[in-house]
Design an enzyme around this catalytic site. Structure first.
Site, PDB file in Angstrom:
ATOM      1  N   LYS A  11       0.827  -1.209   0.000  1.00 39.04           N
ATOM      2  CA  LYS A  11       0.000   0.000   0.000  1.00 39.04           C
ATOM      3  C   LYS A  11       0.867   1.268   0.000  1.00 39.04           C
ATOM      4  O   LYS A  11       2.087   1.202   0.229  1.00 39.04           O
ATOM      5  CB  LYS A  11      -0.934  -0.045   1.216  1.00 39.04           C
ATOM      6  CG  LYS A  11      -1.959  -1.198   1.176  1.00 39.04           C
ATOM      7  CD  LYS A  11      -2.934  -1.088   2.343  1.00 39.04           C
ATOM      8  CE  LYS A  11      -3.978  -2.191   2.310  1.00 39.04           C
ATOM      9  NZ  LYS A  11      -4.968  -2.051   3.425  1.00 39.04           N
ATOM     10  N   TYR A  51     -12.436  -2.370  -3.622  1.00 39.96           N
ATOM     11  CA  TYR A  51     -12.910  -2.521  -2.238  1.00 39.96           C
ATOM     12  C   TYR A  51     -14.439  -2.455  -2.150  1.00 39.96           C
ATOM     13  O   TYR A  51     -14.965  -2.154  -1.073  1.00 39.96           O
ATOM     14  CB  TYR A  51     -12.276  -1.462  -1.343  1.00 39.96           C
ATOM     15  CG  TYR A  51     -10.868  -1.818  -0.880  1.00 39.96           C
ATOM     16  CD1 TYR A  51     -10.633  -2.926  -0.068  1.00 39.96           C
ATOM     17  CD2 TYR A  51      -9.773  -1.042  -1.234  1.00 39.96           C
ATOM     18  CE1 TYR A  51      -9.360  -3.257   0.369  1.00 39.96           C
ATOM     19  CE2 TYR A  51      -8.489  -1.359  -0.800  1.00 39.96           C
ATOM     20  CZ  TYR A  51      -8.294  -2.472   0.004  1.00 39.96           C
ATOM     21  OH  TYR A  51      -7.032  -2.793   0.450  1.00 39.96           O
ATOM     22  N   PHE A  59     -15.597   3.126   7.230  1.00 35.86           N
ATOM     23  CA  PHE A  59     -14.231   3.514   6.881  1.00 35.86           C
ATOM     24  C   PHE A  59     -13.976   3.528   5.369  1.00 35.86           C
ATOM     25  O   PHE A  59     -12.865   3.799   4.930  1.00 35.86           O
ATOM     26  CB  PHE A  59     -13.216   2.591   7.566  1.00 35.86           C
ATOM     27  CG  PHE A  59     -13.394   1.123   7.270  1.00 35.86           C
ATOM     28  CD1 PHE A  59     -12.908   0.561   6.096  1.00 35.86           C
ATOM     29  CD2 PHE A  59     -14.045   0.284   8.173  1.00 35.86           C
ATOM     30  CE1 PHE A  59     -13.074  -0.781   5.811  1.00 35.86           C
ATOM     31  CE2 PHE A  59     -14.221  -1.067   7.902  1.00 35.86           C
ATOM     32  CZ  PHE A  59     -13.721  -1.597   6.713  1.00 35.86           C
ATOM     33  N   ARG A  87      -1.370 -14.263   4.363  1.00 33.96           N
ATOM     34  CA  ARG A  87      -2.115 -13.644   5.473  1.00 33.96           C
ATOM     35  C   ARG A  87      -1.324 -13.774   6.773  1.00 33.96           C
ATOM     36  O   ARG A  87      -1.308 -12.854   7.587  1.00 33.96           O
ATOM     37  CB  ARG A  87      -3.486 -14.306   5.631  1.00 33.96           C
ATOM     38  CG  ARG A  87      -4.409 -14.181   4.436  1.00 33.96           C
ATOM     39  CD  ARG A  87      -5.008 -12.828   4.238  1.00 33.96           C
ATOM     40  NE  ARG A  87      -5.811 -12.405   5.376  1.00 33.96           N
ATOM     41  CZ  ARG A  87      -6.513 -11.268   5.403  1.00 33.96           C
ATOM     42  NH1 ARG A  87      -6.516 -10.451   4.352  1.00 33.96           N
ATOM     43  NH2 ARG A  87      -7.211 -10.924   6.462  1.00 33.96           N
ATOM     44  N   THR A  93      -5.128  -7.126  10.792  1.00 35.59           N
ATOM     45  CA  THR A  93      -5.482  -5.880  10.099  1.00 35.59           C
ATOM     46  C   THR A  93      -4.995  -4.655  10.873  1.00 35.59           C
ATOM     47  O   THR A  93      -4.470  -3.706  10.287  1.00 35.59           O
ATOM     48  CB  THR A  93      -7.023  -5.799   9.931  1.00 35.59           C
ATOM     49  OG1 THR A  93      -7.473  -7.004   9.286  1.00 35.59           O
ATOM     50  CG2 THR A  93      -7.432  -4.599   9.110  1.00 35.59           C
ATOM     51  N   ARG A 104       2.875  -6.225   9.056  1.00 40.07           N
ATOM     52  CA  ARG A 104       2.152  -5.087   9.633  1.00 40.07           C
ATOM     53  C   ARG A 104       2.752  -4.655  10.967  1.00 40.07           C
ATOM     54  O   ARG A 104       2.827  -3.459  11.259  1.00 40.07           O
ATOM     55  CB  ARG A 104       0.668  -5.423   9.747  1.00 40.07           C
ATOM     56  CG  ARG A 104      -0.033  -5.315   8.375  1.00 40.07           C
ATOM     57  CD  ARG A 104      -1.424  -5.869   8.400  1.00 40.07           C
ATOM     58  NE  ARG A 104      -2.200  -5.478   7.221  1.00 40.07           N
ATOM     59  CZ  ARG A 104      -3.320  -6.078   6.854  1.00 40.07           C
ATOM     60  NH1 ARG A 104      -3.801  -7.100   7.548  1.00 40.07           N
ATOM     61  NH2 ARG A 104      -3.969  -5.676   5.784  1.00 40.07           N
ATOM     62  N   HIS A 117      -2.093  -5.444   1.481  1.00 40.16           N
ATOM     63  CA  HIS A 117      -3.361  -6.156   1.260  1.00 40.16           C
ATOM     64  C   HIS A 117      -3.028  -7.577   0.826  1.00 40.16           C
ATOM     65  O   HIS A 117      -2.043  -7.791   0.112  1.00 40.16           O
ATOM     66  CB  HIS A 117      -4.179  -5.483   0.149  1.00 40.16           C
ATOM     67  CG  HIS A 117      -5.310  -6.355  -0.334  1.00 40.16           C
ATOM     68  ND1 HIS A 117      -6.528  -6.397   0.296  1.00 40.16           N
ATOM     69  CD2 HIS A 117      -5.372  -7.260  -1.354  1.00 40.16           C
ATOM     70  CE1 HIS A 117      -7.296  -7.281  -0.319  1.00 40.16           C
ATOM     71  NE2 HIS A 117      -6.620  -7.828  -1.321  1.00 40.16           N
ATOM     72  N   GLU A 128      -9.425 -11.021  -7.586  1.00 37.65           N
ATOM     73  CA  GLU A 128      -8.478  -9.918  -7.407  1.00 37.65           C
ATOM     74  C   GLU A 128      -7.287 -10.029  -8.371  1.00 37.65           C
ATOM     75  O   GLU A 128      -6.804  -9.007  -8.864  1.00 37.65           O
ATOM     76  CB  GLU A 128      -8.005  -9.880  -5.950  1.00 37.65           C
ATOM     77  CG  GLU A 128      -9.137  -9.480  -5.006  1.00 37.65           C
ATOM     78  CD  GLU A 128      -8.735  -9.456  -3.536  1.00 37.65           C
ATOM     79  OE1 GLU A 128      -7.576  -9.787  -3.209  1.00 37.65           O
ATOM     80  OE2 GLU A 128      -9.587  -9.084  -2.713  1.00 37.65           O
TER      81      GLU A 128
END
Ligand code: IDP
Length: 141
Positions: A11, A51, A59, A87, A93, A104, A117, A128
């Site tokens: 991102k 999204y 959000f 993941r 998240t 993260r 993501h 995707e």
């Protein structure tokens, strides 16, 4: 376990921090191969479409604004159990809740700017990957 493909996005926050290579190293060290990649600055329409599943969430507007705030690095990862593996590498998240050593935990600042993501299931992975790479070369390893 089956060989899978998953869609990953680095991102805008992580691209701005200049950690694309460090994140790619996480993928490769875990046995995931980058089999397609491209850098893009998403349009508002692209981010909203990508999204769309979150369109009703409070959000959503902030998420779209964030995703178009700078360039992103988009890749297809391939490997055994690639969807769950990616993941796991990403972490929760909310980076405050992400396990130590995850992408993260190490590179994200907040739940809004959370570095990466990753597709969450085979069905979403297929959609995707096609969203960003339809008609383009995806290389078998
Ligand atoms: P994921 O990216 O871990 O799969 P999702 O629930 O699919 O998480 O949400 C998509 C993105 O929307 C998250 O990565 C995050 O940037 C943002 N998001 C999710 N929940 C919240 C929230 O409660 N507040 C702000 N942003 C959120």
């Amino acid at each position: 376990m089956a060989i899978e493909r998953t869609l990953s996005i680095i991102k805008p926050d992580a691209v701005a921090k200049n950690v694309i290579g460090k994140i790619y190293d996480r993928f490769e060290s875990a046995g995931l191969k980058v089999i397609a990649s491209r850098m893009a600055h998403l349009s508002q329409a692209e981010a909203e479409q990508f999204y769309a599943v979150h369109a009703a969430r409070p959000f959503f507007k902030d998420l779209v604004s964030f995703m178009i705030s700078g360039p992103v690095m988009i890749q297809v990862l391939e490997g055994e159990g690639a969807i769950a593996k990616n993941r796991d590498l990403m972490g929760a998240t909310d980076p405050k809740k992400a396990d130590a050593g995850t992408i993260r935990a190490d590179f994200a600042d907040s739940i809004d700017a959370n570095a990466v993501h990753g597709s969450d299931a085979p069905e979403t992975a297929a959609v995707e990957v096609a969203f960003f790479f339809a008609g383009m070369n995806v290389f078998n390893s």
